[in-house]
Design a protein around this motif. Structure first.
Motif, PDB file in Angstrom:
ATOM      1  N   ALA A 136      11.213   5.386  -0.328  1.00 61.89           N
ATOM      2  CA  ALA A 136      10.011   5.299   0.497  1.00 61.89           C
ATOM      3  C   ALA A 136      10.374   4.825   1.895  1.00 61.89           C
ATOM      4  O   ALA A 136      11.238   3.960   2.064  1.00 61.89           O
ATOM      5  CB  ALA A 136       9.005   4.351  -0.132  1.00 61.89           C
ATOM      6  N   ASN A 137       9.703   5.414   2.877  1.00 61.61           N
ATOM      7  CA  ASN A 137       9.883   4.922   4.240  1.00 61.61           C
ATOM      8  C   ASN A 137       8.548   4.868   4.955  1.00 61.61           C
ATOM      9  O   ASN A 137       7.634   5.639   4.662  1.00 61.61           O
ATOM     10  CB  ASN A 137      10.920   5.771   4.987  1.00 61.61           C
ATOM     11  CG  ASN A 137      10.319   6.928   5.737  1.00 61.61           C
ATOM     12  OD1 ASN A 137       9.710   6.768   6.778  1.00 61.61           O
ATOM     13  ND2 ASN A 137      10.480   8.105   5.186  1.00 61.61           N
ATOM     14  N   LYS A 179      -2.773   6.772  -8.202  1.00 61.73           N
ATOM     15  CA  LYS A 179      -1.905   6.329  -9.295  1.00 61.73           C
ATOM     16  C   LYS A 179      -0.612   5.731  -8.776  1.00 61.73           C
ATOM     17  O   LYS A 179       0.237   5.312  -9.568  1.00 61.73           O
ATOM     18  CB  LYS A 179      -1.595   7.498 -10.227  1.00 61.73           C
ATOM     19  CG  LYS A 179      -2.810   8.033 -10.968  1.00 61.73           C
ATOM     20  CD  LYS A 179      -2.414   9.151 -11.924  1.00 61.73           C
ATOM     21  CE  LYS A 179      -3.637   9.643 -12.696  1.00 61.73           C
ATOM     22  NZ  LYS A 179      -3.288  10.745 -13.638  1.00 61.73           N
ATOM     23  N   MET A 180      -0.447   5.732  -7.462  1.00 59.14           N
ATOM     24  CA  MET A 180       0.770   5.211  -6.835  1.00 59.14           C
ATOM     25  C   MET A 180       1.999   5.879  -7.430  1.00 59.14           C
ATOM     26  O   MET A 180       2.947   5.213  -7.884  1.00 59.14           O
ATOM     27  CB  MET A 180       0.841   3.695  -6.962  1.00 59.14           C
ATOM     28  CG  MET A 180      -0.277   2.984  -6.231  1.00 59.14           C
ATOM     29  SD  MET A 180      -0.164   1.190  -6.313  1.00 59.14           S
ATOM     30  CE  MET A 180       1.296   0.882  -5.337  1.00 59.14           C
ATOM     31  N   ALA A 181       1.998   7.184  -7.414  1.00 63.33           N
ATOM     32  CA  ALA A 181       3.093   7.946  -8.021  1.00 63.33           C
ATOM     33  C   ALA A 181       3.409   9.196  -7.211  1.00 63.33           C
ATOM     34  O   ALA A 181       2.524   9.772  -6.559  1.00 63.33           O
ATOM     35  CB  ALA A 181       2.739   8.328  -9.446  1.00 63.33           C
ATOM     36  N   VAL A 182       4.658   9.569  -7.267  1.00 61.42           N
ATOM     37  CA  VAL A 182       5.142  10.819  -6.686  1.00 61.42           C
ATOM     38  C   VAL A 182       5.892  11.568  -7.773  1.00 61.42           C
ATOM     39  O   VAL A 182       6.545  10.959  -8.619  1.00 61.42           O
ATOM     40  CB  VAL A 182       6.059  10.544  -5.484  1.00 61.42           C
ATOM     41  CG1 VAL A 182       6.700  11.832  -4.978  1.00 61.42           C
ATOM     42  CG2 VAL A 182       5.277   9.879  -4.359  1.00 61.42           C
ATOM     43  N   THR A 231       0.835  -1.195   0.000  1.00 58.18           N
ATOM     44  CA  THR A 231       0.000   0.000   0.000  1.00 58.18           C
ATOM     45  C   THR A 231       0.869   1.244   0.000  1.00 58.18           C
ATOM     46  O   THR A 231       1.522   1.583   0.984  1.00 58.18           O
ATOM     47  CB  THR A 231      -0.917   0.013   1.223  1.00 58.18           C
ATOM     48  OG1 THR A 231      -1.643  -1.206   1.271  1.00 58.18           O
ATOM     49  CG2 THR A 231      -1.880   1.186   1.146  1.00 58.18           C
ATOM     50  N   PHE A 232       0.850   1.927  -1.105  1.00 57.34           N
ATOM     51  CA  PHE A 232       1.733   3.070  -1.304  1.00 57.34           C
ATOM     52  C   PHE A 232       1.427   4.192  -0.340  1.00 57.34           C
ATOM     53  O   PHE A 232       2.325   4.913   0.105  1.00 57.34           O
ATOM     54  CB  PHE A 232       1.612   3.531  -2.753  1.00 57.34           C
ATOM     55  CG  PHE A 232       2.509   4.660  -3.123  1.00 57.34           C
ATOM     56  CD1 PHE A 232       1.998   5.857  -3.592  1.00 57.34           C
ATOM     57  CD2 PHE A 232       3.882   4.532  -3.006  1.00 57.34           C
ATOM     58  CE1 PHE A 232       2.819   6.897  -3.933  1.00 57.34           C
ATOM     59  CE2 PHE A 232       4.726   5.567  -3.355  1.00 57.34           C
ATOM     60  CZ  PHE A 232       4.189   6.757  -3.823  1.00 57.34           C
ATOM     61  N   SER A 233       0.175   4.360  -0.006  1.00 57.03           N
ATOM     62  CA  SER A 233      -0.219   5.463   0.870  1.00 57.03           C
ATOM     63  C   SER A 233       0.268   5.281   2.306  1.00 57.03           C
ATOM     64  O   SER A 233       0.114   6.182   3.125  1.00 57.03           O
ATOM     65  CB  SER A 233      -1.740   5.633   0.856  1.00 57.03           C
ATOM     66  OG  SER A 233      -2.366   4.433   1.250  1.00 57.03           O
TER      67      SER A 233
END
Length: 123
Positions: free
Chosen positions: A98-99, A76-79, A28-30
């Motif tokens: 990512a952390n 969109k699971m993007a930065v 889960t990217f969020s």
């Protein structure tokens, strides 16, 4: 496990703009804060910007404040890293990371890293 892939690096002229993307896959990217770092030849990796899990908080290195903007789209699971008014000293390989904790400028706090994308700014 989070897999990150950067894109958008290119050759740009001083004063120009580039937008880097960091695409994520896996967990889960969020749940993750995301940071951007860069490393120029012969130099240590340095913090550029970071964004909190929901995008409500951002942090920037002094050298890029008001010039670069970090944003994210969790659907969109993007930065993204919008870089304006580029300078030759912005030349580096740019990494997203990512952390699972909060926004931090410390690279050792990040658990997952992308492979990097090259940004070259000509004068």
């Amino acid at each position: 496990q989070v897999h990150l892939v950067e894109s958008g690096g290119a050759l740009a002229q001083a004063g120009g703009s580039l937008r880097l993307s960091c695409a994520a896959s896996g967990r889960t990217f969020s749940d993750y804060a995301v940071g951007w770092f860069r490393q120029a030849p012969g130099k240590e990796r340095e913090f550029v910007a970071a964004i909190s899990r929901n995008g409500g908080y951002t942090s920037y290195a002094e050298s890029v404040k008001d010039l670069f903007t970090v944003s994210r789209d969790n659907a969109k699971m993007a930065v993204y890293l919008q870089m304006n008014s580029l300078k030759p000293e912005d030349t580096a390989v740019y990494y997203c990371a990512a952390n699972f904790l909060e926004v931090t400028s410390l690279p050792e706090s990040y658990d997952y890293w992308g492979q990097g994308t090259q940004v070259t700014v000509s004068s």
